[in-house]
Motif scaffolding. Sequence first.
Motif, PDB file in Angstrom:
ATOM      1  N   THR A 297      44.956  34.553  34.527  1.00 44.37           N
ATOM      2  CA  THR A 297      45.631  34.578  35.832  1.00 44.37           C
ATOM      3  C   THR A 297      45.788  33.165  36.405  1.00 44.37           C
TER       4      THR A 297
ATOM      5  N   SER B   7      40.631  44.361  39.982  1.00 41.23           N
ATOM      6  CA  SER B   7      42.011  44.071  40.387  1.00 41.23           C
ATOM      7  C   SER B   7      42.268  42.584  40.168  1.00 41.23           C
TER       8      SER B   7
ATOM      9  N   GLU C  92      43.210  38.534  40.229  1.00 36.02           N
ATOM     10  CA  GLU C  92      42.836  37.359  41.050  1.00 36.02           C
ATOM     11  C   GLU C  92      43.612  36.138  40.586  1.00 36.02           C
TER      12      GLU C  92
ATOM     13  N   CYS D 185      45.466  34.162  42.144  1.00 38.82           N
ATOM     14  CA  CYS D 185      46.813  34.085  42.753  1.00 38.82           C
ATOM     15  C   CYS D 185      47.879  34.727  41.874  1.00 38.82           C
TER      16      CYS D 185
ATOM     17  N   THR E 293      48.850  37.720  41.767  1.00 36.94           N
ATOM     18  CA  THR E 293      49.707  38.688  42.461  1.00 36.94           C
ATOM     19  C   THR E 293      50.916  37.979  43.081  1.00 36.94           C
TER      20      THR E 293
ATOM     21  N   ASN F 169      45.260  34.335  47.503  1.00 35.26           N
ATOM     22  CA  ASN F 169      43.873  34.179  47.047  1.00 35.26           C
ATOM     23  C   ASN F 169      42.918  34.952  47.962  1.00 35.26           C
TER      24      ASN F 169
ATOM     25  N   GLU G  35      43.375  38.775  47.483  1.00 35.41           N
ATOM     26  CA  GLU G  35      42.851  39.234  46.181  1.00 35.41           C
ATOM     27  C   GLU G  35      41.318  39.309  46.221  1.00 35.41           C
ATOM     28  N   CYS G  36      40.689  38.307  46.847  1.00 36.92           N
ATOM     29  CA  CYS G  36      39.218  38.297  46.919  1.00 36.92           C
ATOM     30  C   CYS G  36      38.716  39.446  47.800  1.00 36.92           C
TER      31      CYS G  36
END
Length: 358
Positions: free
Chosen positions: A216, A242, A244, A246, A248, A328, A331-332
């Motif tokens: 990723t 899911s 991470e 960045c 997405t 970021n 996602e976290c």
Amino acid sequence: MRASQVDFENAKNQVKLLKKDPGNEVKLQLYALYKQATEGPCKMPKPGVFDFVNKAKWDAWTGLGDLPQETARQNYVDLVSSLSSPESPGQARPGAESKQGAYETLVVTSEDGITKIMLNRPAKKNAITTKMYQELMLALQAAGKDDSALTVLTGNGDYYCSGNDLTNFTDIPPGGVEQKAKDSAVLLRDFVSCFIDFPKPLIAVVNGPAVGISVTLLGLFDAVYASDRATFHTPFSHLGQSPEGCSTYTFPKIMGSAKAAEVLIFGKKLTAGEACAQGLVTQVFPDSTFQKEVWARLKAFAKLPPNAMRASKEVLRRGEREQLHAANAEECRVLQGRWLSDECANAVMAFLSRRAKL
Ligand SMILES: CCCCC/C=C/C(=O)SCCNC(=O)CCNC(=O)[C@H](O)C(C)(C)COP(=O)(O)OP(=O)(O)OC[C@H]1O[C@@H](n2cnc3c(N)ncnc32)[C@H](O)[C@@H]1OP(=O)(O)O
């Protein structure tokens, strides 16, 4: 950055002159790389379980898999160079400056205007431990400020990186699993921020398979060169987790939303050729000439005016830095919840109890 037979012989002699005992883990790596460089992949039968010393050596050597002999020779020379203390410059490879004897999980060298950060847990496929996340942040901070023009991230052994070390989940603090999930989310956010904010060209030299966060993050590099042995796998759903790094934000931008979903939601493993066709990889090279071709290219890049390269990177990154930090953070936040789920706990337990592999 390509070690000749003479460099290799010199390194072999330097090992005997080391003033400080490098410790058992490093000695095992030296042993494994030496055997791989001189004899190729391990064909010895596995020693008995009580034959501790030979079992440890066998594990280290087989951990290198099919790593080409030339790459093993290079990695051996780099490792010896990194062990040479500043007080004994006679031990260092001419031109190669090793500043980071302090790192346990990395080998960091600077040469020809390039700082090379090498993940150095080949027997564990360079899985990233908590210590390694911390050391990577320190190494990136130092590389961002040093006088090299480029920074390179690569892996030692047959893997680039197998992603997050799943044993990280077994180290539960007194605050329990909730605290662990919270601490991990903070660590992950800080770690990924170092890549978002890295101020000079950052290049991934993907020497073998890449898994999870090591894939990723590639969307945050300025160039990604891959061996044709490399594969790219993000099995987040399989792990109850899911995405991470960045991804997405970067993956849909790079490859389009349909391809990004196939990779990030359904865990489709890409070959190096597929990853290149989808724009995640800059160029693929045959494994037999990978190191030679890539380092020749990087050395040429490193001769370009460094301030111009930094300025170009900054203007490219400036327009999306805010979105990257927002991706970021989100996602976290989502991952923190995932780490507390039964789906995640079951998947990690299955791996740790040897019931599941990717
Ligand atoms: C706090 C920040 C969190 C960030 C969130 C990040 C998420 C991710 O990165 S998700 C991806 C996590 N990674 C994995 O799920 C990979 C797990 N590993 C495997 O499936 C396999 O080991 C393999 C496919 C990578 C390699 O298989 P194989 O060639 O058969 O080699 P071995 O399995 O025998 O591996 C040798 C040795 O290394 C250990 N190991 C490899 N990867 C990991 C890992 N990710 N975590 C922990 N340990 C790993 C493996 O257990 C073997 O150890 P020994 O049995 O002790 O020799």
